[in-house]
Enzyme design. Structure first.
Site, PDB file in Angstrom:
ATOM      1  CG  LEU A 140       1.206   2.681  -8.465  1.00  0.00           C
ATOM      2  CD1 LEU A 140       2.014   1.207  -8.742  1.00  0.00           C
ATOM      3  CD2 LEU A 140       0.017   2.866  -9.585  1.00  0.00           C
ATOM      4  CG  ASP A 141      -4.368   4.433  -4.487  1.00  0.00           C
ATOM      5  OD1 ASP A 141      -3.818   5.448  -4.165  1.00  0.00           O
ATOM      6  OD2 ASP A 141      -5.598   4.027  -4.593  1.00  0.00           O
ATOM      7  CE  LYS A 142       0.774  -0.028   3.760  1.00  0.00           C
ATOM      8  NZ  LYS A 142       0.626   0.203   5.118  1.00  0.00           N
TER       9      LYS A 142
END
Length: 231
Positions: free
Chosen positions: A61-63
Site C-alpha cells: 500500500l502507498d505510504k
C-alpha cells in the site's frame, strides 16, 4: 517508536495487519521503520524464533494510504498469494473521500496509465499509447456532503497509484493528495483506505475476508460522510 502492530489475522501461513497511513509497507535501503520490519520483530518475539524470520511481501500500500496489508509467513504461501494478486483474483475494496460531489450512484473508470519514474508520478495517456497500461475500477457512491463524496471502490487492475490518478484525472482528487491535485491537507496523509481484502487461503483454499476500521482522523474529519455511508 512505531505504534504496536494491529493484527487482523494470523496463522502459520499468513499475517495481516491494519497499516497506519504514513507508514511504509516495506523497506528497501532506508532506515525508516516499516511494517514488514515491525511484523518480523513481532513474529520473532512472539514465537522466540532464532535467526532471521521469513516474511513474504505479496502486495503493498502507498505510504499515505491506510488499511489491510497481507504478508505470507512461508515461501509456499508467498508464491501462492502473489499469484492470486497477479491474476487479479484477490478482491480489494477501498474507501476514499474525494473532492467534489459525484452525481452518479455508481460507475466505472477506464484509463491508460504510465509511470514517470523521474517525476515519481503516474500519468494518464491516450488509450493504447506504447508503454501505457490499462487501468479499470468500479465505484459506488456511499455519501455526499459539503463538497465531498465518500466512495467505495473496487479496482479491477492493480496499477501504481491507480485510484489516486484515475479519480484525479476525472475531476475528483482524493482528499489530501497534493501529488494529484488535492487542495486540502489531511495530516500529511490522504483519505484512501484499503477497507477489505478477500483472498483464498494459500493452503486450505477457503475464502478469507479481512476488514480494517477507518483511521481515527477519518472519524473526526468525515463523521457525517461515514454516518451517511453506513446507512
Amino acid at each position: 517508536m512505531p505504534p504496536p502492530l494491529d493484527v487482523l489475522f494470523e496463522d502459520n501461513h499468513c499475517l495481516a495487519v491494519a497499516k497506519p497511513a504514513g507508514s511504509l509497507s516495506t523497506h528497501f535501503q532506508g532506515r525508516e521503520e516499516t511494517l514488514d520490519r515491525a511484523a518480523k520483530a513481532y513474529l520473532k518475539e512472539k514465537y522466540r524464533k532464532p535467526g532471521q524470520v521469513f516474511l513474504g511481501i505479496v502486495h503493498r500500500l502507498d505510504k499515505p494510504v491506510s488499511g489491510v496489508l497481507l504478508f505470507a509467513r512461508t515461501s509456499k504461501a508467498a508464491a501462492r498469494l502473489a499469484e492470486q494478486f497477479r491474476q487479479g483474483s484477490v478482491e480489494k475494496v477501498y474507501w476514499a473521500v474525494v473532492e467534489g460531489e459525484i452525481g452518479r450512484e455508481a460507475g466505472s473508470l477506464e484509463d491508460w496509465l504510465k509511470k514517470d519514474r523521474d517525476a515519481g508520478r503516474v500519468e494518464v495517456l491516450e488509450p493504447r499509447t506504447p508503454g501505457s497500461r490499462q487501468a479499470l475500477l468500479h465505484y459506488q457512491r456511499r455519501a455526499v456532503h459539503g463538497g465531498l463524496t465518500l466512495l467505495e471502490i473496487r479496482p479491477q487492475t492493480g496499477r501504481t497509484h491507480q485510484l489516486r490518478v484515475q479519480l484525479a484525472h476525472h475531476g475528483y482528487p482524493i482528499y489530501g493528495d497534493a501529488k494529484y491535485g488535492s487542495i486540502r491537507t489531511f495530516d500529511r496523509v490522504i483519505a484512501l483506505h484499503a477497507r477489505s481484502l478477500t483472498f483464498l487461503h494459500p493452503v486450505r483454499y477457503e475464502p478469507i475476508t479481512l476488514t480494517a476500521e477507518v483511521p481515527r482522523n477519518w472519524r473526526g474529519r468525515f463523521a457525517y460522510l461515514l454516518h451517511e455511508g453506513a446507512r
